[in-house]
Write a protein that holds these residues in place. Structure first.
Motif, PDB file in Angstrom:
ATOM      1  N   PHE A 186      27.396  44.215 -40.571  1.00  0.00           N
ATOM      2  CA  PHE A 186      27.371  44.279 -39.097  1.00  0.00           C
ATOM      3  C   PHE A 186      25.551  43.227 -38.860  1.00  0.00           C
ATOM      4  N   VAL A 187      24.747  43.729 -39.788  1.00  0.00           N
ATOM      5  CA  VAL A 187      23.713  43.660 -40.010  1.00  0.00           C
ATOM      6  C   VAL A 187      23.044  41.878 -40.337  1.00  0.00           C
ATOM      7  N   LEU A 188      23.935  41.610 -41.932  1.00  0.00           N
ATOM      8  CA  LEU A 188      23.631  40.660 -42.699  1.00  0.00           C
ATOM      9  C   LEU A 188      24.716  39.515 -41.009  1.00  0.00           C
ATOM     10  N   SER A 189      25.898  39.928 -41.049  1.00  0.00           N
ATOM     11  CA  SER A 189      26.557  38.742 -40.567  1.00  0.00           C
ATOM     12  C   SER A 189      25.782  38.440 -38.893  1.00  0.00           C
ATOM     13  N   ASN A 190      25.331  39.479 -38.537  1.00  0.00           N
ATOM     14  CA  ASN A 190      24.127  38.664 -37.434  1.00  0.00           C
ATOM     15  C   ASN A 190      23.035  37.918 -38.070  1.00  0.00           C
TER      16      ASN A 190
END
Length: 307
Positions: A186-190
């Motif tokens: 979630f964090v890396l994709s955003n």
């Protein structure tokens, strides 16, 4: 013939521009600073009390209380806690769980995040929602199914003494990765969505493949986000107590959080000694945060001033 030219009108010098003092504190800013200091002290109070208690003899605190002024301060409890509980061996056990868990979780999560954020994968939004929804599942719900499963999954002897995944570090590592990878994706994709698309387009024009786009272009740009996630993941995996207690039966393989039980007596517990052991156990996470503090703060604040 001479032509008389009038002198150009001169502009009157402007008055001094008022300079706003950066150091001036208004009542609102003072209130914010007071609130932040109060919250910081509230979070630091248990740690400070543990350090204060670990430096005092148990007989003194039992008679005068933990909030009294000290008569004697020494580091004897730290030496005793380190030798009596065998912390060195348990520190090694924790590293065998936390280090592979963090590295594998970040590697797999960055792989998935790159596919969801930078490649045209059908249903990428739905997949991202599924990865995020996995964090909402209470971990305690699947303790029994995983316990039964790991007792039936065979492993070679060089990977597990029990010949199964149960009572091995692999069981704890896989569970940690499974529960933490959703948050990392979630964090890396955003974060990857904020990277300029022109960089990848230029790389594609130069003939870069998918692996080159991921490994040599996108991943180096995600270094602050990876450092921030690595700090959080190491802290969470290092402090975990549940999964090792459930999936490891050999006391010699338990992580350092379980070693604190060795400082508890059968009929009597010296809580000052236990406080010294707790402070020693907490030191590695503080060291990791101090080493990665700059990258951690940069990863948290990236994108906060955009838009």
């Amino acid at each position: 013939m001479t032509v008389d030219t009038a002198p150009a009108p001169t502009t009157a010098p402007a008055g001094p521009t008022p300079v706003r003092r950066r150091g001036s504190l208004r009542p609102g800013r003072l209130g914010v600073h007071a609130f932040l200091m109060a919250v910081s002290l509230a979070f630091l109070a248990p740690l400070l009390l543990a350090v204060y208690a670990s430096l005092r003899p148990y007989e003194e605190t039992s008679e005068q209380g933990y909030f009294s002024l000290p008569d004697t301060l020494s580091f004897d409890y730290y030496r005793q806690a380190f030798t009596d509980s065998g912390l060195t061996k348990y520190f090694v056990n924790t590293m065998l769980i936390a280090v592979p868990g963090v590295l594998l979780a970040l590697f797999l999560a960055s792989f998935v995040a790159f596919a969801l954020a930078r490649l045209r994968v059908p249903g990428s939004v739905v997949l991202l929602m599924l990865f995020t929804a996995g964090n909402l599942l209470p971990q305690q719900v699947i303790v029994t199914p995983l316990y039964v499963l790991f007792n039936r999954v065979p492993l070679p002897y060089w990977m597990s003494d029990s010949m199964t995944m149960f009572d091995s570090y692999w069981a704890v590592v896989l569970v940690q990765i499974g529960f933490q990878i959703g948050f990392c994706v979630f964090v890396l994709s955003n974060f990857m969505r904020t990277l300029p698309q022109e960089i990848l387009e230029a790389a594609i024009v130069d003939g870069a493949g998918v692996w080159t786009q991921y490994w040599r272009i996108t991943l180096p740009l995600c270094r602050p986000a990876l450092a921030a996630l690595g700090t959080l993941q190491f802290t969470w995996m290092y402090n975990d107590f549940l999964w090792a207690l459930v999936f490891i039966s050999d006391g010699e393989k338990l992580p350092v959080t379980s070693a604190l039980n060795n400082l508890r007596g059968q009929f009597f517990t010296d809580y000052n000694l236990l406080a010294a052991g707790s402070v020693i156990v907490a030191l590695p996470t503080l060291i990791v945060f101090l080493l990665l503090q700059r990258h951690f703060i940069a990863g948290l604040t990236l994108g906060s001033t955009k838009g």
